[in-house]
Design a protein around this motif. Structure first.
Motif: not given
Lengths: 148, 148
Positions: A10-17, A20
Motif C-alpha cells: 500500500a502507498p505509505d503516506p507517512l514515508a516522508h515524515l 514517524y
DNA sequence: TATTGTTATACTCTATAACTATA
DNA sequence: TATAGTTATAGAGTATAACAATA
C-alpha cells in the motif's frame, strides 16, 4: 537506473515524515532493550539510573531525574526498588536530599547491564557504520537538547 | 583545537548510546506533534489512520493496523471514534471486513492535519538540512523495517 | 481452521496534586 | 518561599484473551 516498484504494498503516506520513522524505530529499539535487560531483572529506566549513579557517585535522586527526564514522583518508586534490592545505598547530605551510590552488588549488576546494553546496540544498529552511528548520535542529541 | 569542558554538567554515561538519543528525541517530537494536532481534535494515531485511509481508499481496518503497527484490538475504538465524528465511512466488502474511506469532512480535516504535521516537522527538524533529513529518514526506516 | 472485528481487561508509563520536612 | 522526597491517583498507550461472525 530503474527503481523498484512496490506494486503490492500500500502507498505509505507517512514515508516522508522523519518523526514517524523516529517513532517506529524507537519502539522496536526499546522493545529489544527491554528484552535484553529482562534477564538481569532490570527495566530500561532502572539501567539508566544505575548508569547515572555509577558515573556520578553522590548524585541526588532529583538530579538523576532531571538528567534522565524522569519526574520526581516517578523517581521515588524506582529508587525504592533499587534500594530494596540492595543495588544502591544512600546517605543524607542535608536534611532533605540523599547522596546515591552503587552497592557492591549494584556495581556488579551495572557491569553486566552495560555489557547487555552494548550487545543490544551492536545487534540493533549493526547495519550502520561506526561513522554513521556517531553522526546520528550527534544529530539526534542536538535535536532533543534544543527542546529540553 | 581545544575542546570545551563541561565542568559543571554531570558526566553522561548514556551519551554514547544511539538508542538513548533516539528515545529522548522521539519523546519530545511526539509531544510537539500531539500539541500540533490537538487544536484539530486529533491525536497522532488518529492522524496517521486518516492519512493511511486517504492514501489507500477502501483499505480495511486490519490492514491499516498492520501498516501502522497498531493491534486490531486497539484499532476498534480508534475507528469507532473517527466514524462517530463523521470523518470516515465504511461499507462491507465481505461479511467480515469493511472498506474505509474518508468522508467530505474527513478529507477536509485530513488536509488541515497534513498542514499541521508539515509545520510541526519543519519546526522540530529545522536545524537539519534537507539532505540530512532525507538521509536520516532512509537510515531510520531501514533500521525499523529490518526488525518488522 | 483462519480471519475480521469487537469487548473486556490488565499492565506500564507518564502526569498532576497534595503532603512532609527541610533549606 | 523554594526544594527534596513521598504518596495517591488519573490518564494514555499498549498488551492479551475470549468471543461472534464469516471465509
Amino acid at each position: 537506473m530503474k527503481t523498484v516498484e512496490k506494486s503490492d504494498a500500500a502507498p505509505d503516506p507517512l514515508a516522508h515524515l522523519l518523526g514517524y520513522h523516529l517513532r517506529r524505530l524507537s519502539v522496536v529499539v526499546m522493545a529489544d532493550l527491554t528484552e535484553a535487560l529482562c534477564p538481569l531483572g532490570l527495566k530500561p529506566a532502572d539501567a539508566s539510573v544505575l548508569f547515572m549513579i555509577e558515573a556520578n557517585p553522590g548524585i541526588t535522586q532529583s538530579d538523576v531525574g532531571k538528567a534522565l527526564g524522569i519526574l520526581r514522583a516517578n523517581m521515588a518508586p524506582l529508587i525504592a526498588g533499587l534500594l530494596g534490592r540492595g543495588f544502591i545505598e544512600r546517605e543524607p547530605v542535608d536534611g532533605r536530599s540523599h547522596a546515591l551510590r552503587l552497592s557492591a552488588a549494584g556495581a556488579a549488576l551495572c557491569l553486566r547491564a552495560k555489557s547487555a546494553v552494548g550487545r543490544h546496540e551492536d545487534r540493533v544498529f549493526s547495519s550502520l557504520s561506526k561513522g554513521a552511528r556517531a553522526r546520528m548520535i550527534s544529530q539526534l542529541r542536538a535535536l532533543w537538547m534544543e527542546r529540553q
